[in-house]
Design an enzyme around this catalytic site. Structure first.
Site, PDB file in Angstrom:
ATOM      1  N   ASN A  60       1.243  -1.189  -0.321  1.00  0.00           N
ATOM      2  CA  ASN A  60      -0.015   0.060  -0.435  1.00  0.00           C
ATOM      3  C   ASN A  60       0.743   0.975   0.217  1.00  0.00           C
ATOM      4  OD1 ASN A  60      -2.174   2.119   0.623  1.00  0.00           O
ATOM      5  ND2 ASN A  60      -2.690   1.385   2.477  1.00  0.00           N
ATOM      6  N   TRP A  61       1.247   2.087  -1.153  1.00  0.00           N
ATOM      7  CA  TRP A  61       2.033   2.913  -1.185  1.00  0.00           C
ATOM      8  C   TRP A  61       1.552   4.054  -0.469  1.00  0.00           C
ATOM      9  CZ3 TRP A  61       3.702   2.271  -6.837  1.00  0.00           C
ATOM     10  CH2 TRP A  61       4.399   1.422  -7.336  1.00  0.00           C
ATOM     11  N   LYS A  62       0.178   4.719  -0.091  1.00  0.00           N
ATOM     12  CA  LYS A  62      -0.392   5.529   0.444  1.00  0.00           C
ATOM     13  C   LYS A  62       0.311   6.803  -0.378  1.00  0.00           C
ATOM     14  CE  LYS A  62      -0.238   3.722   4.901  1.00  0.00           C
ATOM     15  NZ  LYS A  62      -0.015   2.921   6.918  1.00  0.00           N
ATOM     16  N   HIS A  73      -9.930   1.931   4.782  1.00  0.00           N
ATOM     17  CA  HIS A  73      -8.590   1.184   5.999  1.00  0.00           C
ATOM     18  C   HIS A  73      -9.095   2.334   7.207  1.00  0.00           C
ATOM     19  CE1 HIS A  73      -4.369   2.465   6.619  1.00  0.00           C
ATOM     20  NE2 HIS A  73      -3.635   1.474   5.747  1.00  0.00           N
ATOM     21  N   GLU A 119      -7.150   4.531   7.499  1.00  0.00           N
ATOM     22  CA  GLU A 119      -6.402   6.334   7.341  1.00  0.00           C
ATOM     23  C   GLU A 119      -7.538   6.905   6.461  1.00  0.00           C
ATOM     24  OE1 GLU A 119      -3.189   5.665   5.777  1.00  0.00           O
ATOM     25  OE2 GLU A 119      -2.175   5.200   7.312  1.00  0.00           O
ATOM     26  N   GLU A 163      -5.962  -4.804  10.384  1.00  0.00           N
ATOM     27  CA  GLU A 163      -4.444  -4.291  10.838  1.00  0.00           C
ATOM     28  C   GLU A 163      -4.587  -2.921  11.944  1.00  0.00           C
ATOM     29  OE1 GLU A 163      -2.477  -2.909   6.932  1.00  0.00           O
ATOM     30  OE2 GLU A 163      -4.786  -1.401   7.094  1.00  0.00           O
ATOM     31  N   GLY A 208       2.268   2.450  10.725  1.00  0.00           N
ATOM     32  CA  GLY A 208       3.185   3.475  10.659  1.00  0.00           C
ATOM     33  C   GLY A 208       4.322   3.802  12.349  1.00  0.00           C
ATOM     34  N   SER A 244       3.165  -2.120  10.267  1.00  0.00           N
ATOM     35  CA  SER A 244       4.620  -2.399  10.344  1.00  0.00           C
ATOM     36  C   SER A 244       5.647  -3.375   9.696  1.00  0.00           C
ATOM     37  CB  SER A 244       5.584  -1.842  12.245  1.00  0.00           C
ATOM     38  OG  SER A 244       4.467  -0.823  12.410  1.00  0.00           O
TER      39      SER A 244
HETATM   40  P1  PGA Z   1       2.571   0.096   7.713  1.00  0.00           P
HETATM   41  O1  PGA Z   1       1.123   0.477   7.026  1.00  0.00           O
HETATM   42  O2  PGA Z   1       2.951  -1.259   7.244  1.00  0.00           O
HETATM   43  O3  PGA Z   1       3.842   1.215   7.071  1.00  0.00           O
HETATM   44  O4  PGA Z   1       2.968   0.261   9.126  1.00  0.00           O
HETATM   45  C1  PGA Z   1       0.594  -0.800   6.729  1.00  0.00           C
HETATM   46  C2  PGA Z   1      -0.971  -0.162   6.145  1.00  0.00           C
HETATM   47  O5  PGA Z   1      -1.287   0.836   7.143  1.00  0.00           O
HETATM   48  O6  PGA Z   1      -1.063  -0.948   5.462  1.00  0.00           O
END
Ligand code: PGA
Length: 259
Positions: free
Chosen positions: A10-12, A102, A104, A174, A180, A220
């Site tokens: 997931n490149w966000k 997600h 976010e 998640e 993150g 992470s």
């Molecule tokens: P992360 O993000 O690996 O940077 O913790 C995972 C995600 O939000 O899908």
């Protein structure tokens, strides 16, 4: 029953077109000598504006080793929805998956369980597969309501979806406090929650759907953590954020999932 593992990046909101092309070229090079059948399903989810360029790059002999995903979509087909993107538009590309729900998006863009359910249904109706994210906050974990919260997210996300469609879908567990932050959820605990998610799917949609649906861990994930995560009975792969932004670390995670 054996489920094909998935390692999804997931490149966000990272990487413009040129940077996305560089990253996908790097990943192709890292995976070039590995036979496709030995690999997990490798998936990348670039930003919308990079989808065309990454899709073109994948058509140039990635030999089907890397699949494309989008990070979001809207559930309506077209219309006055400024700033949104319809699923049929994403099908301009060789798209396989769409990430929905997600944390976010739930947190910063107020996405509700109902919206996520509408998106999941629309994605499946369009012949694509949703990667449905769920997870608890640190506060919910400390209050001891992790399982209840996640079961509720999953129940609402899958409402009205057939067992056959659920069987093909993907869930990503998640924990928000692990995203993150560098604080990976303990593998045994991640597996316990994922088993609970599978039990929830079983009670809602039957045993066949529960045995087929792939449930990933995210939060992470790093090259150093993947082998232990993949060794768990119910973890079918990973949704990777930060460590998917470098061809080197992402390919190490892909290779770790083969071990
Ligand atoms: P992360 O993000 O690996 O940077 O913790 C995972 C995600 O939000 O899908």
């Amino acid at each position: 029953m054996s489920r094909k593992p998935i390692i999804a990046g997931n490149w966000k909101m990272h990487n413009n077109c040129a940077q996305s092309v560089e990253l996908i070229q790097g990943l192709k090079a890292e995976l070039k000598d590995i036979e496709k059948d030995l690999l997990p399903e490798v998936v990348v989810a670039p930003v919308f504006t990079s989808l065309y360029a990454v899709d073109e790059e994948l058509k140039k002999c990635a030999c089907g080793k890397i699949k494309l995903a989008a990070q979001n979509c809207f559930y309506e087909e077209k219309g006055a929805y400024t700033g949104e993107i319809a699923i049929n538009m994403l099908k301009d590309f060789d798209m396989s998956y769409i990430i929905i729900g997600h944390s976010e998006r739930r947190q910063y863009f107020s996405e509700s369980d109902e919206m996520i359910n509408k998106k999941a249904k629309a994605i499946l109706a369009n012949g694509l597969l949703p990667i449905i994210c769920c997870g608890e906050t640190l506060e919910q974990r400390e209050q001891g309501i992790t399982d209840k919260h996640i079961a509720s997210q999953i129940t609402k996300a899958l409402d009205g979806i057939s067992s056959e469609d659920v069987a093909k879908s993907v869930i990503a567990y998640e924990p928000i406090w692990a995203i993150g932050t560098g604080k990976t959820c303990d593998s045994i605990e991640a597996n316990r929650v994922i088993k609970m998610i599978r039990e929830t799917v079983k009670s809602l949609k039957g045993e066949a759907a529960a045995n087929s649906i792939r449930i990933l861990y995210g939060g992470s994930v790093k090259p150093e953590t993947i082998e232990e995560q993949m060794a768990q009975s119910d973890i079918d792969g990973a949704l990777v954020g930060g460590a998917s932004l470098k061809a080197d670390s992402f390919s190490k995670i892909v290779k770790g999932a083969m071990a």
